[in-house]
Design an enzyme around this catalytic site. Structure first.
Site, PDB file in Angstrom:
ATOM      1  CG  HIS A 209      12.307 -39.064 -76.040  1.00  0.00           C
ATOM      2  ND1 HIS A 209      13.687 -39.108 -75.990  1.00  0.00           N
ATOM      3  CD2 HIS A 209      11.964 -37.853 -75.543  1.00  0.00           C
ATOM      4  CE1 HIS A 209      14.138 -37.970 -75.495  1.00  0.00           C
ATOM      5  NE2 HIS A 209      13.122 -37.198 -75.210  1.00  0.00           N
TER       6      HIS A 209
ATOM      7  NE  ARG B 294      12.696 -34.510 -71.041  1.00  0.00           N
ATOM      8  CZ  ARG B 294      12.008 -35.667 -71.084  1.00  0.00           C
ATOM      9  NH1 ARG B 294      11.767 -36.335 -69.979  1.00  0.00           N
ATOM     10  NH2 ARG B 294      11.593 -36.149 -72.244  1.00  0.00           N
TER      11      ARG B 294
ATOM     12  CE  LYS C  59       7.106 -32.346 -75.423  1.00  0.00           C
ATOM     13  NZ  LYS C  59       8.091 -32.109 -76.507  1.00  0.00           N
TER      14      LYS C  59
ATOM     15  CE1 TYR D  32      19.954 -35.914 -73.677  1.00  0.00           C
ATOM     16  CE2 TYR D  32      18.203 -37.140 -74.751  1.00  0.00           C
ATOM     17  CZ  TYR D  32      18.627 -36.067 -74.004  1.00  0.00           C
ATOM     18  OH  TYR D  32      17.718 -35.137 -73.593  1.00  0.00           O
TER      19      TYR D  32
END
Length: 302
Positions: free
Chosen positions: A269, A246, A175, A278
């Site tokens: 991230h 993922r 990204k 998580y």
């Protein structure tokens, strides 16, 4: 564009900035365009003549109208985020002096914990018959996606020059056009080698690693379809899709290592808070084990 559409003209300029200068992905550009177009419709209903007349009250009214139209919290947060980014750009361009959306609270979306596959199911999923070249391709895709925690766009974007199988690494663009090099593990390397030995059978049209039957870069839709089919064939009870692999990579890595920062880097991230979901997933698992096993956790058995 005509000069009598000042709201739309400014948004068109912002979208050109996202494409040319920021070089955001086409999907991200489409999302911005969709949300900002929706904002324009609402603001025109409120008779806003120009972005310079936008104030916090109108932004709050826009949010309220969006909610009444049935927009869910996550979608409303996305809309306000797109509007804030656009208004920040207008400030940078000197069109407005301050961003009126900065003080408008974003609705809190309920936290949805990622769904993941347990290790036994992952192993069963990956036990794919290798008689068919397309099955070899699919297993290589599954292995590298789970082995490196890739996004779907990162998987289909891999070119032959992005692989260093000798060192067991892959280079991907994530990204925001952010690049990262990732380890992929011995098993993934082995299956990548198997697939690359067969890849030329499909008469590749470019350097894409993963190809369709026509020799073109495989599409995201094709990957999603193939993964779902393999989930059914291998007897996995839950629906298999790329993002679930993922999530499973992240969960299993965190359960084994406990190193949140390392998992953040591997996933690409930008913010640690994104990875921290998580830890909640892992705690949920630990809590269920505790409730089932600890003598002081058992209730109702007096």
């Amino acid at each position: 564009m005509s000069s009598d559409a000042p709201l739309l003209n400014a948004v068109e300029g912002f979208l050109r900035y996202l494409k040319v200068e920021r070089q955001l992905s086409p999907l991200t550009q489409i999302n911005y365009q969709r949300q900002l177009t929706a904002c324009i419709v609402l603001l025109e209903e409120m008779k806003l003549p120009d972005w310079r007349q936008l104030d916090a009250a109108r932004v709050r009214s826009l949010a309220a109208r969006s909610r009444r139209a049935g927009l869910k919290p996550a979608s409303l947060a996305l809309r306000l985020s797109a509007l804030r980014s656009f208004l920040d750009w207008l400030v940078a361009q000197g069109v407005i002096k301050a961003n009126p959306a900065k003080g408008v609270a974003t609705p809190r979306a309920p936290r949805h914990l990622p769904k993941n596959i347990d290790v036994d199911d992952v192993n069963r999923l990956l036990e794919i018959d290798i008689n068919d070249p397309l099955a070899v391709r699919d297993r290589a895709m599954l292995e590298i996606m789970y082995g490196a925690g890739l996004r779907l766009s990162e998987l289909v974007g891999i070119d032959t020059g992005h692989l260093d199988l000798a060192s067991g690494e892959v280079w991907v663009v994530g990204k925001g056009s952010k690049e990262r090099r990732l380890p992929i593990g011995r098993t993934a390397v082995t299956w990548m080698e198997h697939w690359l030995a067969l890849r030329e059978l499909f008469a590749p049209e470019d350097d894409a690693v993963f190809l369709s039957k026509q020799g073109k870069r495989i599409s995201t839709r094709n990957v999603q379809k193939r993964f779902a089919e393999w989930g059914v064939k291998q007897g996995i009870s839950s629906h298999i899709h790329p993002h679930k692999l993922r999530h499973s990579f992240a969960t299993h890595m965190l359960e084994s290592s406990g190193d949140l920062r390392a998992v953040q880097e591997l996933l690409g991230h930008a913010n640690l808070s994104t990875t921290q979901i998580y830890t909640h997933l892992d705690f949920q698992h630990l809590a269920s084990v505790y409730d089932a096993a600890h003598p002081r956790a058992k209730r109702g058995k007096s």
